[in-house]
Enzyme design. Structure first.
Site: not given
Length: 306
Positions: A127, A110, A112, A104-107, A217
């Site tokens: 995560k 790593g 998620v 559902i997400g990428r950074g 943040d």
């Protein structure tokens, strides 16, 4: 059987149930001769009611399954292999009690994933860090969340586990995504909804500050929304205890949400409040703070105070 059906169809009923003009003016034709062959065919075709209901139910269930599979493909792409009929049951990796689902997400450090608890069946967010060198930040995030009691406007931790070179932080699932997703899908907030969001974020930040934690943040991407519309502050990878920030530290956070002192590496409670105001401004207008210098400050945070 055929004779009885024909008799009813042609009007062979007792005379007292028929109008006089019908029985006198329109004499009924004689019934046809018995058709034993037709009766035998109808007898063979006779189906019990229970069998008919079963067949109709099976067809209905099959049609619904095909519709759900087609809808899933149109929204999320092909069904994962473990959801296809006949595929093996999904299991967690060795040493884990969480089943990892879709990404559902990428950074940069790593990904998620959506996940499922093997024992309780709870939907969670996983995560995961792929590089062992980045797991220290994840463990620090877990320690910060564990060091404070649960709060309705701060994301709750479900666990931390390490398998091989991967470390996973298990968090509660928020089905609404982040405020960035809400802003992208529905546009800027009206005044009433903005007041609700502001109150919840202030309460969440106040809870963190009361437990000696600076978020550092705050931005729309780091505020989640659950199904009831409650906000959850998340992503504590850059968070620090107030006692550890007495001296000047390095620059951390997203430049367009930084306070002037944060661009010089100094963080206070006011830094989080500044970022909160910038976040509310974006929710109200739909525009990123300092958008007229956004391209410059992504490369040089000091451009915000020049």
């Amino acid at each position: 059987m055929a004779d009885s059906i024909y008799s009813v169809y042609m009007g062979h009923i007792p005379p007292d149930f028929a109008p006089p003009h019908f029985t006198s003016a329109l004499p009924l034709p004689p019934p046809p001769p018995p058709n034993t062959r037709g009766d035998a065919v109808l007898a063979r075709l006779a189906v019990p009611a229970a069998v008919t209901v079963g067949v109709v139910t099976a067809i209905s269930l099959y049609t619904r399954l095909r519709w759900e599979q087609r809808s899933q493909r149109q929204t999320d792409g092909p069904l994962p292999q473990r959801f296809v009929r006949g595929a093996a049951r999904a299991r967690p990796e060795p040493g884990s009690r969480w089943i990892r689902g879709r990404e559902i997400g990428r950074g940069s450090y790593g990904c998620v994933y959506q996940g499922l608890s093997e024992d309780r069946g709870e939907i969670v967010a996983i995560k995961e860090m792929h590089d062992i060198r980045n797991t220290a930040e994840l463990r620090k995030e877990a320690d910060l969340l564990r060091g404070a009691p649960p709060h309705p406007f701060v994301v709750n931790i479900r666990g931390l586990e390490t398998s091989g070179s991967r470390t996973r932080l298990i968090l509660e699932w928020c089905s609404g995504g982040s405020l960035s997703d809400v802003l992208r899908r529905f546009g800027p907030c009206n005044e009433e909804r903005l007041r609700v969001y502001a109150r919840q974020m202030v309460l969440g930040l106040g809870f963190l500050h009361a437990h000696d934690v600076l978020h550092r943040d705050i931005k729309p991407a780091n505020v989640l929304v659950n199904a009831e519309g409650h906000l959850k502050l998340t992503d504590f990878g850059l968070s620090r205890h107030l006692s550890s920030l007495a001296a000047q530290t390095g620059i951390a956070g997203s430049p367009v949400y930084m306070s002037p002192e944060a661009t010089h590496g100094r963080y206070t409670v006011g830094s989080d409040l500044w970022a909160l105001g910038a976040t509310l401004s974006q929710l109200a207008t739909g525009r990123v703070p300092w958008d007229h210098v956004a391209d410059r400050c992504l490369d040089n945070p000091h451009a915000l105070v020049m």
